[in-house]
Design a protein around this motif. Sequence first.
Motif, PDB file in Angstrom:
ATOM      1  N   SER A 130     -48.027  58.232 -28.042  1.00  0.00           N
ATOM      2  CA  SER A 130     -47.059  59.002 -28.831  1.00  0.00           C
ATOM      3  C   SER A 130     -45.758  58.232 -29.054  1.00  0.00           C
ATOM      4  N   GLN A 131     -45.218  57.729 -27.958  1.00  0.00           N
ATOM      5  CA  GLN A 131     -43.919  57.083 -28.142  1.00  0.00           C
ATOM      6  C   GLN A 131     -44.023  55.745 -28.856  1.00  0.00           C
ATOM      7  N   PRO A 132     -44.989  54.866 -28.573  1.00  0.00           N
ATOM      8  CA  PRO A 132     -45.095  53.635 -29.372  1.00  0.00           C
ATOM      9  C   PRO A 132     -45.273  53.920 -30.867  1.00  0.00           C
ATOM     10  N   VAL A 133     -46.099  54.942 -31.189  1.00  0.00           N
ATOM     11  CA  VAL A 133     -46.277  55.302 -32.601  1.00  0.00           C
ATOM     12  C   VAL A 133     -44.968  55.807 -33.190  1.00  0.00           C
ATOM     13  N   GLY A 134     -44.265  56.681 -32.451  1.00  0.00           N
ATOM     14  CA  GLY A 134     -42.986  57.200 -32.944  1.00  0.00           C
ATOM     15  C   GLY A 134     -41.972  56.095 -33.173  1.00  0.00           C
ATOM     16  N   LEU A 135     -41.882  55.145 -32.224  1.00  0.00           N
ATOM     17  CA  LEU A 135     -40.946  54.047 -32.391  1.00  0.00           C
ATOM     18  C   LEU A 135     -41.330  53.152 -33.565  1.00  0.00           C
ATOM     19  N   PHE A 136     -42.621  52.956 -33.781  1.00  0.00           N
ATOM     20  CA  PHE A 136     -43.048  52.125 -34.900  1.00  0.00           C
ATOM     21  C   PHE A 136     -42.729  52.794 -36.239  1.00  0.00           C
ATOM     22  N   VAL A 137     -43.041  54.073 -36.352  1.00  0.00           N
ATOM     23  CA  VAL A 137     -42.717  54.804 -37.593  1.00  0.00           C
ATOM     24  C   VAL A 137     -41.204  54.770 -37.841  1.00  0.00           C
ATOM     25  N   ALA A 138     -40.437  55.010 -36.771  1.00  0.00           N
ATOM     26  CA  ALA A 138     -38.972  55.028 -36.915  1.00  0.00           C
ATOM     27  C   ALA A 138     -38.436  53.649 -37.299  1.00  0.00           C
ATOM     28  N   SER A 139     -39.118  52.571 -36.844  1.00  0.00           N
ATOM     29  CA  SER A 139     -38.633  51.220 -37.179  1.00  0.00           C
ATOM     30  C   SER A 139     -38.682  50.975 -38.685  1.00  0.00           C
ATOM     31  N   GLY A 140     -39.720  51.498 -39.348  1.00  0.00           N
ATOM     32  CA  GLY A 140     -39.800  51.360 -40.808  1.00  0.00           C
ATOM     33  C   GLY A 140     -38.632  52.061 -41.495  1.00  0.00           C
ATOM     34  N   PHE A 141     -38.359  53.304 -41.059  1.00  0.00           N
ATOM     35  CA  PHE A 141     -37.217  54.030 -41.629  1.00  0.00           C
ATOM     36  C   PHE A 141     -35.902  53.318 -41.299  1.00  0.00           C
ATOM     37  N   ALA A 142     -35.795  52.752 -40.087  1.00  0.00           N
ATOM     38  CA  ALA A 142     -34.566  52.064 -39.686  1.00  0.00           C
ATOM     39  C   ALA A 142     -34.311  50.852 -40.571  1.00  0.00           C
ATOM     40  N   PHE A 143     -35.340  50.059 -40.798  1.00  0.00           N
ATOM     41  CA  PHE A 143     -35.171  48.887 -41.639  1.00  0.00           C
ATOM     42  C   PHE A 143     -34.788  49.278 -43.067  1.00  0.00           C
ATOM     43  N   ALA A 144     -35.456  50.295 -43.603  1.00  0.00           N
ATOM     44  CA  ALA A 144     -35.133  50.754 -44.966  1.00  0.00           C
ATOM     45  C   ALA A 144     -33.703  51.289 -45.049  1.00  0.00           C
ATOM     46  N   SER A 145     -33.247  51.959 -43.980  1.00  0.00           N
ATOM     47  CA  SER A 145     -31.893  52.530 -44.006  1.00  0.00           C
ATOM     48  C   SER A 145     -30.813  51.458 -43.993  1.00  0.00           C
ATOM     49  N   ALA A 146     -31.141  50.274 -43.480  1.00  0.00           N
ATOM     50  CA  ALA A 146     -30.140  49.202 -43.392  1.00  0.00           C
ATOM     51  C   ALA A 146     -30.092  48.351 -44.647  1.00  0.00           C
ATOM     52  N   LEU A 147     -31.037  48.529 -45.553  1.00  0.00           N
ATOM     53  CA  LEU A 147     -31.039  47.728 -46.767  1.00  0.00           C
ATOM     54  C   LEU A 147     -29.909  48.152 -47.705  1.00  0.00           C
ATOM     55  N   PRO A 148     -29.320  47.198 -48.461  1.00  0.00           N
ATOM     56  CA  PRO A 148     -28.269  47.542 -49.441  1.00  0.00           C
ATOM     57  C   PRO A 148     -28.888  48.148 -50.694  1.00  0.00           C
ATOM     58  N   LEU A 149     -29.261  49.408 -50.613  1.00  0.00           N
ATOM     59  CA  LEU A 149     -29.980  50.064 -51.697  1.00  0.00           C
ATOM     60  C   LEU A 149     -29.097  50.181 -52.941  1.00  0.00           C
ATOM     61  N   GLY A 150     -29.641  49.778 -54.085  1.00  0.00           N
ATOM     62  CA  GLY A 150     -28.945  49.958 -55.351  1.00  0.00           C
ATOM     63  C   GLY A 150     -29.120  51.373 -55.863  1.00  0.00           C
TER      64      GLY A 150
END
Length: 684
Positions: A130-150
């Motif tokens: 559960s937790q490895p999957v949760g951390l992996f899913v969250a890592s994708g959202f984390a990376f996307a949130s840090a991008l300089p979105l136009g």
Amino acid sequence: MPTNDPTATPIAGSAGPGPYLPPATQPVRAVVWVIHLALPLLGLWLLLAHHDRINVKWQHNPSHFWLIIAVAGINMILGAMISQASARRSDARLLLVSLVFLSSAGFFLLHGLTTPKMILPGPNYGFDLSQPVGLFVASGFAFASALPLGDRAAAVVLRSQAWLRGGLVLLLVAWGVLSLIPGLTPLSSKPPEQGAGLGGAELLGLVLYGAAAVLLFRLHRRRPAAMLISLITAYALLAEAMLAGMYHRNWHLSWWLWHLLLTFAFVFVAYGAHIQSRREGGTAGLFDSVALAATVRRVRADYERALEELVGHLRRRADSRVPVATRLAGKFGLTEAQAAVLDRAGEALANERELSERLAALVDLGNRARVGLPEDELLVQSLDRARQAYGDVRIALVSDGRVALGSAEYREADFPAGGPIRANGSVIHPLTVKGRLAGALRVPVGRTSQDDALAAALAGQMSISLENVRLYRELETLFRQYMSPDVAKSLLADPRTAELGGELVELTALFADLKGFTTFSERVAPGEIVEMLNRYHTAAVPIILGNGGTIVQFVGDALLALFNAPARQADHAEAAARAGLAMQEAAAEIVAEAPGYPRFRIGINTGPALVGNIGSPQLRGFNAMGDCVNVAARLEGIAEPGTVVIGQNTLDRIGPHARVRSLGELSLKGKEKPVHAYVLSGLS
């Protein structure tokens, strides 16, 4: 995050010498921050390196269960708050950050619910994964949130928010069902002894968290904020938690370490939010510093419009059952204390702007008192400008020793020691010219502490403007009576033109005198002489001025006029000729009425002459000197009464338009060479 650190340098792109270095990234603080993040990794290394002696096993299922439930619950609340902020601001980054916390908290909660011997009877795959999957899913959202979105990418994310949230909820529900129902799927079955993991996916998640932390740190360098530091730290701790969890030593201290890292990551953001909310007095703009640049600009524009609205209401002192600050507080989610501060700040800003506008009005009024501006026009323009800054300003001038303002009348004695009078929320100041009452000015006061002083300044400026325009009018009238209008206008516009000196100018000089004046003077009374001269000059002066000439001398019965000086004329020779012919016509009419009067004789010549102010520092006059002027005087001396004699240069300038009769080559006094002269009879 604001700072008072004197060592901080300005933001990049500003006038400072270097990039902004926020407090959290000052060298000493940065070292401390890095040490805090490195300590867990050092502890993990020690635990794994000395597995038999340090990395002991401690299994207490209830403690694990309730710790995870509590931490996950807090984190779910934090994710919901960020999600609410993303909806309020319509911001894609906040949406993605909220999904980071919701996904990690959701799977953390499922990890707690699958604790062996709490709901399920024993160990299971769901507990391990559960937790490895949760951390992996969250890592994708984390990376996307840090991008300089136009703008386009942000719009795509916002349009997909229902799918993102719905997909996450569906994944969590499905994972919970598959993990918590015994025997339904392998997730609820017993895992292998060495534990279960995600393999290479965990390394990918580790890289995504690290990249997200670096990107947010770069954002923090450009736009420092406490919440960004909290989020960077959380992403770094989540990466360390994923690293610690990769070793799968269930219930050992290294296994508990990643639980603590997750807890610290969530608590760190929650604590940062708590500190900032206390500092700001509310939660309305708690996560604005994390938002995209476009959202920050939009929020600032909203605040600026709100402040302008507040200032506008305060300046108009608009009556309303609900104070404008309170309405704005409801719009922006401000607390009562913040609304009170906003009200005071808005009022201070309104007063400051009002003061600036009134000072600007005073400067404008000073610039309006120009040479030649009529008094009525000055008063109308000044009153319009004053009303823009001061409100309902009224002005009235003295008539029969009284000033009527509305229904009240005031005399000079009504103003004590020349001071103002107060009446119905206004102050009435006297306007003075040369120390005498010339009018009165009524100005509304009582709105700010500077009103009285500003009203006095306005009255003083109006008095100065009024006195200036009257003084200019008197000087202009006086100058025009004693000198040519062109010279008077030049002196009034720029007194420096009265300085001694001159310049060489091509001009046309006109000399005129009355032939037989001496004989006439011997046989008539002095009063008749003056009457005769005034009749001739009254006729001649308008003719000369009407043709652009400048009269520089009256000497008894003679006068000297210049054309092309000081005012420039392209056709100065022809203008002088027209003036000379018209003067003879006017003189003929005068002689027809008074047959005994002498007649004008006129000489005109064109050429270079030195033109300027000639005399001494105490007394000077505008005149011209040179051969051109001397020849004109000599031509006037040989002219017959009633005729106009011109020189060769003048005829050359006029051209074929002149009807002339040649007098041949003449030897003039003071001239070595003869001068060709002509009698001018008309212009075609």
